[in-house]
Design an enzyme around this catalytic site. Structure first.
Site: not given
Ligand code: ADP
Ligand code: SF4
Length: 694
Positions: A180, A324
Site C-alpha cells: 500500500y 489476528a
C-alpha cells in the site's frame, strides 16, 4: 506459585503514547469482511474479543479517501463525518470491556483499483502492482503523485485521524505495509522519484514520517499513533548505515510513532497457512526492531501457545502479542490463559479460511470458531449458550467434524447425547487428512472437540459402531442427527464445467481409496477439479511415497482455489520441489491402464500422458444410504418416539471443514427449537440522513 503464574507477564499493562493497553494481548488490524455497511455485525464481532480479554482491538483497513477504494473487496472508511457513528458502535462495544480500540487508517496507493470511485490510484512513480491472478488484476494504472497529491493525502490522513478520535478510537494507525501507499515509498521498485521523496533511504522514509507527524499533530495528545510496516523486502536489502534497509528505516523512524506494528510484505508470507509455516514465523524478519527503538513493538505469528508468547516477551522480540487468526479462532484466548484453562483454548489451525472470506467479500468465517461473524446476526456467542429446560435424548451418527461439533453443541445445551462412529477412531475425513503433508495442525479441530466432549457427563461416545435403522429404532432417541459425511466420486469433468460421466477402471482411485490404505501402482496422474487442497496435498503425499506422480487440472493453476487462502504460490512451490509436472487447462477423458488421454479445455487438442494409475479428486457426494433408509421407515421411527431426523455437514452438502463445523453447530443449536430461524438478522448502514441529499 499458581499453575499459570509464569504467564503473568502477558497481563502487564503497556503504555502506547498517551494511552495504556491493559495487557499484552493485541488484536492487530485484520480484515473482517465487515464494511461500514455492517456496523452491528462488526461491533459485536470485535466486542467478543474484548470480552475475551484482548487488551487492544483494532479495525481492519479503514480507507481515508475514495482514492483508496478496494471494492468489491471489503474495507472500512472514514471518508466523512457520516462514517463516524458506524465506528463508534465498535469503540463503545470494545470500551465496555476495558480494552483499547485501534483504527488502521489506510491508503492503498497503487494496490487498489478504485473500481467504484473511478479515481486514478495514487503512487510514488506511477508503477502499478501487476498481479497475475485474475482476482487481483486491474486495468487502470496509477497516477504519479505531484505536490498537490502529497498535500491532499496528508490532509486526508489528519482529517480521518480526527474523525477516528471522534469515533472513540484510542490508537490511530499510519499504514506502510503490504504494497500500500506508504510501503510503496519505501521500495525503489515502486519509488523512482528523484525529488526529496525518492532515492536514498532517508528520502524514501520521508512520506511515512510526514504521515506519522500529521497524525500526531492531529490526535497525538489523545491517541497512540501506530506505524504498521512491512519489513521482509527491506530486511533483504543491505543498508549503507545499518545491517539492512529495514534496520535503517526503523532507526530513522525510531522516535516517531508511539508503537511499531511489524509484519511481512505479502499476504501469503504475512498470513501463511500452517500447511507451510509454523508458529512465530515472522521472528527472523522482525527480531531486530526492539533493539533500535524504545517504543513498544507488536507483531504476529499465529501465536496460540502461551509459552511461545512469553518467550517472545522474555527474549525481547515483542512487547505485545499480536493476534489476528488466533483471536478469531478463540476470542477468549487471553481469559483462558489468565484463568489457567489452557485445555479449553480453541487453537487456530492455520487453514486461512478466514482470509478466503475477505477474498470472497463476505463477513469472516472460521473453521474452528463457527460463531465468528455470527455474534450479532444469529446471536451466537463462542463461550455461552442457553441451556434447555428439558434434556432430550439425542443420537448423533458420525464422528467427523460435523458430528463432533453437533454433539458438543447439544451437550453444552444440556441434552443427553450419544455419539456413534463406524470407524475405529473419531475424526471422519480428518482422521486421514491430518496424516497428509502439512495438515497435522488441522488435528486441532478434533483435539478441541474431543477434549471437551470427554469431560462431559451427559455424553456417551461409541467407536466401531456402524449404525443402521434397526439400531436407531432399538435405541429410540428423541432426535437423530445424521452426520455421516460424503464420498469422493469417480466423476469426470466436462467442457461445460460440470461433473459428468464416470471413469471406471481398476486403477482409478479416489481420495477415499487412499484413505482406506490402497496405494496406486506405478506412475500416477492426479486429476483435480476439486481445486482446494486435496489434489495438491495428495500429489505431495504420493511423491513422498516415492511414486512418480504428475498433476493435471482444468483450472489455470494447481489447487486453484487456494489463491483464496494464500496457499497457491506455496502449493506450486511444493509441487516443484517434488519435481511434479503440472498440466493446467486440461480435462481427463480416457484411460486404458497405460495412457491417460486429456483434452485442452478450450481447443480440445488431445494430450497423452503415460501412467498406470489415476487419482480423481473431483466431486464429493453425500453418503445417503442411511438417510434413504430412515426416510423409507419413517413411520417405524415415529412409532419408536423419534421426533426428528436432521442432517449435518457433508451428509447435508459436502464442503470444506469450515462448512461441516458451522453446519454441525447450527443443527446443535436449532434442531429442537419450536421455530427454526430461517436466516439471520440483517444489518444495515448507519447514515446521518440530514447530510445526505436525496
Ligand atoms: P463431516 O465433515 O460432515 O463431519 P466426515 O466424512 O468427516 O463428514 O465424517 C463422517 C463420519 O461419519 C465418518 O467418520 C464415518 O465413518 C461416519 N459414519 C458414516 N456412516 C455411519 C454410520 N452409519 N454409523 C456411524 N458412523 C457413520
Ligand atoms: Fe485460524 Fe482457520 Fe479460523 Fe482462520 S479460519 S482463524 S486460519 S482456524
Amino acid at each position: 506459585m499458581t499453575q499459570h503464574s509464569r504467564y503473568d507477564v502477558l497481563f502487564e499493562p503497556v503504555k502506547i503514547g498517551p494511552v495504556t493497553a491493559p495487557n499484552r494481548f493485541y488484536q492487530v488490524p485484520h480484515a473482517s469482511g465487515m464494511t461500514n455497511a455492517l456496523p452491528r455485525v462488526r461491533a459485536a464481532f470485535r466486542e467478543t474479543k474484548a470480552e475475551g480479554g484482548w487488551g487492544v482491538i483494532c479495525t481492519g483497513a479503514c480507507s481515508i479517501d475514495p482514492s483508496s477504494d478496494d471494492a468489491p473487496l471489503p474495507f472500512a472508511s472514514l471518508w466523512d463525518d457520516n462514517d463516524i457513528r458506524a465506528h463508534a458502535l465498535m469503540t463503545e462495544a470494545v470500551h465496555r470491556h476495558g480494552a483499547l480500540a485501534g483504527v488502521e487508517l489506510w491508503h492503498g496507493g497503487a494496490s487498489v483499483m478504485n473500481r467504484a470511485s473511478r479515481m486514478p490510484p495514487l503512487s510514488p512513480s506511477g508503477i502499478p502492482w501487476m498481479a497475475t491472478h485474475v482476482g487481483f488484476m486491474g486495468n487502470l494504472r496509477p497516477k504519479t503523485m505531484d505536490r498537490s497529491d502529497f498535500r491532499a493525502v496528508l490532509k486526508w490522513q489528519s482529517d480521518a485521524a480526527r474523525r477516528a478520535r471522534s469515533a472513540g478510537f484510542d490508537i490511530v494507525y499510519v499504514y506502510a505495509g503490504m504494497g500500500y501507499l506508504g510501503y510503496e515509498f519505501l521500495l525503489p521498485e515502486y519509488n523512482r522519484r528523484t525529488d526529496a521523496y525518492g532515492g536514498a533511504i532517508e528520502n524514501r522514509v520521508r512520506f511515512v514520517r510526514e504521515m506519522i507527524e500529521t497524525t500526531k499533530d492531529s490526535v497525538g495528545m489523545d491517541c497512540g499513533v501506530a506505524l504498521r510496516i512491512s519489513l521482509e523486502e527491506l530486511r533483504g536489502r543491505p543498508g549503507r548505515n545499518g545491517e539492512s534497509e529495514a534496520h535503517e528505516v526503523i532507526s530513522l523512524l525510531a522516535d516517531c510513532p508511539d508503537l511499531f506494528d511489524v509484519k511481512m510484505d505479502s499476504s501469503p508470507t504475512d498470513c501463511s497457512a500452517s500447511r507451510f509455516t509454523a508458529e512465530a514465523s515472522h521472528e527472523p524478519v522482525i527480531d531486530f526492531v526492539k533493539q533500535l527503538t524504545d517504543k513498544p513493538v507488536v507483531g504476529v505469528g499465529r501465536f496460540t501457545s502461551p509459552d511461545t508468547m512469553v518467550s517472545q516477551i522474555r527474549r525481547g522480540i515483542l512487547d505485545l502479542i499480536g493476534g489476528a487468526r488466533p483471536s478469531i479462532a478463540d476470542p477468549f484466548l487471553p481469559r483462558k490463559i489468565k484463568e489457567g484453562r489452557l485445555d479449553e483454548i480453541r487453537e487456530c489451525i492455520g487453514c486461512n479460511i478466514c482470509i478466503s472470506s475477505w477474498h470472497d467479500s463476505v463477513p469472516v468465517r472460521c473453521t474452528q470458531n463457527p460463531t465468528a461473524g455470527e455474534e450479532w446476526r444469529r446471536g451466537w456467542h463462542p463461550e455461552r449458550i442457553d441451556c434447555v429446560a428439558r434434556a432430550e435424548r439425542m443420537l448423533v451418527i458420525g464422528g467427523g467434524p460435523a458430528g463432533l461439533e453437533c454433539a458438543l453443541t447439544l451437550a453444552r445445551r444440556g441434552h443427553e447425547v450419544t455419539l456413534v462412529e463406524a470407524a475405529r477412531a473419531f475424526g471422519g475425513r480428518l482422521a486421514f487428512e491430518t496424516r497428509l503433508p502439512g495438515l497435522s495442525t488441522w488435528g486441532r479441530v478434533l483435539d478441541y472437540r474431543l477434549g471437551r466432549l470427554k469431560l462431559m457427563t451427559n455424553v456417551e461416545m461409541f467407536l466401531d459402531s456402524p449404525v443402521g435403522v434397526d439400531e436407531i429404532i432399538e435405541w429410540a432417541p428423541e432426535r437423530v442427527v445424521v452426520a455421516t459425511g460424503a464420498r469422493w466420486t469417480r466423476m469426470l469433468y466436462s467442457s461445460m464445467e460440470l461433473p459428468v460421466g464416470q471413469l471406471d477402471h481398476p486403477q482409478v482411485f479416489t481420495p477415499d481409496d487412499l484413505a482406506a490404505g490402497r496405494v496406486p501402482e506405478g506412475p500416477t496422474l492426479v486429476f483435480d477439479f476439486d481445486n482446494y487442497y486435496m489434489g495438491g496435498v495428495l500429489t505431495e503425499h504420493l511423491a513422498g511415497l516415492g511414486i512418480a506422480v504428475q498433476y493435471a487440472t482444468p483450472a489455470g493453476h494447481a489447487s486453484a482455489w487456494t489463491i483464496m487462502t494464500n496457499e497457491l504460490p506455496l502449493v506450486h512451490r511444493a509441487l516443484a520441489q517434488r519435481c511434479v509436472p503440472v498440466t493446467t487447462l486440461h480435462l481427463l477423458s480416457e484411460f486404458d491402464g497405460e495412457t491417460a488421454t486429456l483434452k485442452h479445455l478450450f481447443t480440445g487438442e488431445p494430450l497423452r500422458l503415460g501412467c498406470r494409475s489415476i487419482v480423481i479428486v473431483g466431486l464429493r457426494a453425500p453418503r445417503g444410504e442411511l438417510l434413504a433408509a430412515l426416510e423409507a421407515r419413517s413411520a417405524e421411527l415415529a412409532a419408536a418416539g423419534v421426533r426428528s431426523v436432521d442432517r449435518a455437514g457433508d451428509a447435508l452438502a459436502p464442503g470444506a471443514i469450515v462448512h461441516a463445523i458451522h453446519s454441525g453447530h447450527r443443527v446443535g443449536r436449532e434442531l429442537d427449537l419450536a421455530e427454526r430461524t430461517p436466516a439471520y438478522r440483517r444489518d444495515f448502514p448507519i447514515v446521518e440522513c440530514d447530510t445526505v441529499e436525496a
